[in-house]
Design a protein around this motif. Structure first.
Motif, PDB file in Angstrom:
ATOM      1  N   GLY A 159     -41.213 -15.592 -44.000  1.00  0.00           N
ATOM      2  CA  GLY A 159     -40.992 -16.745 -43.131  1.00  0.00           C
ATOM      3  C   GLY A 159     -39.638 -16.804 -42.465  1.00  0.00           C
ATOM      4  O   GLY A 159     -39.315 -17.809 -41.817  1.00  0.00           O
ATOM      5  N   GLU A 160     -38.832 -15.761 -42.588  1.00  0.00           N
ATOM      6  CA  GLU A 160     -37.508 -15.768 -41.962  1.00  0.00           C
ATOM      7  C   GLU A 160     -37.542 -15.107 -40.589  1.00  0.00           C
ATOM      8  O   GLU A 160     -38.382 -14.236 -40.303  1.00  0.00           O
ATOM      9  CB  GLU A 160     -36.487 -15.055 -42.846  1.00  0.00           C
ATOM     10  CG  GLU A 160     -36.121 -15.836 -44.091  1.00  0.00           C
ATOM     11  CD  GLU A 160     -35.001 -15.193 -44.879  1.00  0.00           C
ATOM     12  OE1 GLU A 160     -34.310 -15.926 -45.616  1.00  0.00           O
ATOM     13  OE2 GLU A 160     -34.815 -13.954 -44.784  1.00  0.00           O
ATOM     14  N   VAL A 161     -36.601 -15.531 -39.757  1.00  0.00           N
ATOM     15  CA  VAL A 161     -36.516 -15.062 -38.375  1.00  0.00           C
ATOM     16  C   VAL A 161     -35.066 -14.678 -38.086  1.00  0.00           C
ATOM     17  O   VAL A 161     -34.147 -15.462 -38.350  1.00  0.00           O
ATOM     18  CB  VAL A 161     -36.966 -16.162 -37.384  1.00  0.00           C
ATOM     19  CG1 VAL A 161     -36.830 -15.689 -35.947  1.00  0.00           C
ATOM     20  CG2 VAL A 161     -38.405 -16.580 -37.676  1.00  0.00           C
ATOM     21  N   LEU A 162     -34.859 -13.485 -37.561  1.00  0.00           N
ATOM     22  CA  LEU A 162     -33.521 -13.063 -37.158  1.00  0.00           C
ATOM     23  C   LEU A 162     -33.301 -13.467 -35.708  1.00  0.00           C
ATOM     24  O   LEU A 162     -34.099 -13.126 -34.826  1.00  0.00           O
ATOM     25  CB  LEU A 162     -33.367 -11.546 -37.301  1.00  0.00           C
ATOM     26  CG  LEU A 162     -32.022 -10.951 -36.861  1.00  0.00           C
ATOM     27  CD1 LEU A 162     -30.882 -11.497 -37.702  1.00  0.00           C
ATOM     28  CD2 LEU A 162     -32.060  -9.432 -36.916  1.00  0.00           C
ATOM     29  N   VAL A 163     -32.218 -14.195 -35.461  1.00  0.00           N
ATOM     30  CA  VAL A 163     -31.942 -14.731 -34.128  1.00  0.00           C
ATOM     31  C   VAL A 163     -30.605 -14.210 -33.624  1.00  0.00           C
ATOM     32  O   VAL A 163     -29.600 -14.238 -34.348  1.00  0.00           O
ATOM     33  CB  VAL A 163     -31.927 -16.276 -34.159  1.00  0.00           C
ATOM     34  CG1 VAL A 163     -31.450 -16.859 -32.830  1.00  0.00           C
ATOM     35  CG2 VAL A 163     -33.313 -16.804 -34.488  1.00  0.00           C
ATOM     36  N   ARG A 164     -30.625 -13.722 -32.399  1.00  0.00           N
ATOM     37  CA  ARG A 164     -29.375 -13.393 -31.698  1.00  0.00           C
ATOM     38  C   ARG A 164     -28.814 -14.691 -31.166  1.00  0.00           C
ATOM     39  O   ARG A 164     -29.433 -15.355 -30.340  1.00  0.00           O
ATOM     40  CB  ARG A 164     -29.644 -12.415 -30.549  1.00  0.00           C
ATOM     41  CG  ARG A 164     -28.401 -12.066 -29.731  1.00  0.00           C
ATOM     42  CD  ARG A 164     -27.424 -11.267 -30.566  1.00  0.00           C
ATOM     43  NE  ARG A 164     -26.337 -10.713 -29.788  1.00  0.00           N
ATOM     44  CZ  ARG A 164     -25.170 -11.332 -29.537  1.00  0.00           C
ATOM     45  NH1 ARG A 164     -24.981 -12.569 -29.973  1.00  0.00           N
ATOM     46  NH2 ARG A 164     -24.223 -10.739 -28.877  1.00  0.00           N
ATOM     47  N   VAL A 165     -27.663 -15.122 -31.660  1.00  0.00           N
ATOM     48  CA  VAL A 165     -27.121 -16.443 -31.356  1.00  0.00           C
ATOM     49  C   VAL A 165     -26.480 -16.463 -29.970  1.00  0.00           C
ATOM     50  O   VAL A 165     -25.646 -15.611 -29.640  1.00  0.00           O
ATOM     51  CB  VAL A 165     -26.082 -16.853 -32.421  1.00  0.00           C
ATOM     52  CG1 VAL A 165     -25.528 -18.243 -32.105  1.00  0.00           C
ATOM     53  CG2 VAL A 165     -26.712 -16.832 -33.815  1.00  0.00           C
ATOM     54  N   HIS A 166     -26.876 -17.450 -29.171  1.00  0.00           N
ATOM     55  CA  HIS A 166     -26.272 -17.667 -27.857  1.00  0.00           C
ATOM     56  C   HIS A 166     -25.382 -18.907 -27.831  1.00  0.00           C
ATOM     57  O   HIS A 166     -24.514 -19.027 -26.968  1.00  0.00           O
ATOM     58  CB  HIS A 166     -27.354 -17.786 -26.785  1.00  0.00           C
ATOM     59  CG  HIS A 166     -28.198 -16.556 -26.651  1.00  0.00           C
ATOM     60  ND1 HIS A 166     -27.676 -15.285 -26.557  1.00  0.00           N
ATOM     61  CD2 HIS A 166     -29.552 -16.406 -26.613  1.00  0.00           C
ATOM     62  CE1 HIS A 166     -28.670 -14.398 -26.458  1.00  0.00           C
ATOM     63  NE2 HIS A 166     -29.812 -15.056 -26.492  1.00  0.00           N
TER      64      HIS A 166
END
Length: 321
Positions: free
Chosen positions: A32-39
């Motif tokens: 259930g985890e999601v890797l996000v490139r932070v903007h």
């Protein structure tokens, strides 16, 4: 390599340092985890409190740690069981979240690992900076006014600090709920707060708010300032009314509330992806606007903290990795 802000001790803004770290490995993502490139990463008072050793510092797991819980960015990878649902979440989706609070979320970084249950999709009309500034403040306003106070059309709602991060969103949400909204603000913010939907804006530097409301008390007070404003907030509320304090209810406020027949409560905001998606829908529908007064590069996180601690900012501040 990637970058993030971390600290190795408690202290002033100067303890925040920009460091190089390995990029997260998508293979390490849990269910259930999601890797996000932070903007964009929102900067909030709890961030500065935690940096100093207050706030939720006891839940950071020791040094070094990274503060920040508001994230907006693009999905870089999906963990097992994430994505593929009715919301269409996929690699490349624009998302935002108030994640993992009160545990460490490490939002001040190039990448963040979020829980899918706590994120929402960013509407096309919303900028990354606005999405980064909305989650904690928006959920605080929503949960306080809807879940705790259950504001109804026609009720009178007083919002202290209507020009701040939580306050400017609370004014709009209360207006959308059909309340008669009274807000306090400094002189330079009064016209702007009125434009957000406040029916009355009181310049607290020139007006005795308690005296002005003594004969026309309100049903709900949302005190985003807290501290010394507790007892005056109680004095503005009608018997049976609700006063919500964001930083805790002091013994003095408890005593005043009991004597006046007012319900004084403290509510700690919690992540909720469904509620955040509702706020996103309000933004998309033109019913909610997020004011971002300044954007800082990640390397200037210390300057953003100094601005928040000055208490003079309008709306929200964000970091841009």
């Amino acid at each position: 390599m990637a970058q993030r802000i971390q600290q190795r001790s408690y202290g002033g803004p100067e303890v925040l340092e920009l460091v190089d770290v390995p990029e997260p490995d998508p293979r390490d993502l849990a269910e259930g985890e999601v890797l996000v490139r932070v903007h964009a990463a929102g900067v909030n008072p709890v961030d500065t409190q935690t940096r100093r050793g207050g706030g939720v510092s006891g839940l950071m797991g020791g040094f070094p740690f990274t503060v920040g819980w508001d994230v907006a960015g693009t999905v870089a990878a999906l963990g097992p069981g994430a994505g593929g649902g009715s919301n269409g979440l996929a690699v490349g989706s624009r998302v935002f979240a108030f994640s993992r609070f009160p545990e460490q979320a490490a939002a001040y970084a190039d990448f963040a690992v979020l829980r899918e249950s706590e994120l929402a999709l960013v509407p096309p009309s919303m900028s990354d900076a606005q999405a980064g500034g909305l989650p904690l403040a928006g959920l605080t306003a929503w949960q306080d006014l809807v879940d705790i106070a259950a504001v109804q059309p026609g009720q009178r709602v007083l919002i202290h600090g209507g020009g701040g991060g939580v306050g400017h969103l609370a004014v709009q949400i209360a207006h959308d709920l059909g309340a008669y909204v009274i807000a306090t603000a400094s002189a330079g913010k009064c016209d702007w707060v009125a434009s957000l939907g406040a029916d009355e804006v009181l310049d607290y530097t020139r007006v005795d708010v308690v005296a002005g409301l003594r004969n026309r008390p309100v049903d709900v007070v949302l005190d985003t300032v807290s501290g010394p404003m507790g007892p005056p907030s109680v004095a503005c509320a009608a018997p049976g009314g609700t006063v919500i304090e964001l930083l805790g209810v002091s013994e003095e406020t408890k005593a005043a509330a009991q004597e006046s027949g007012v319900n004084a409560v403290y509510h700690a905001v919690h992540p909720d992806g469904g509620q955040l998606q509702h706020l996103a829908d309000m933004v998309a529908g033109g019913r909610l606007a997020v004011d971002v007064s300044e954007e800082y590069p990640l390397a200037r996180a210390a300057d953003a903290h100094r601005a928040v601690e000055s208490g003079r900012t309008r709306g929200k501040l964000v970091l841009r990795p």
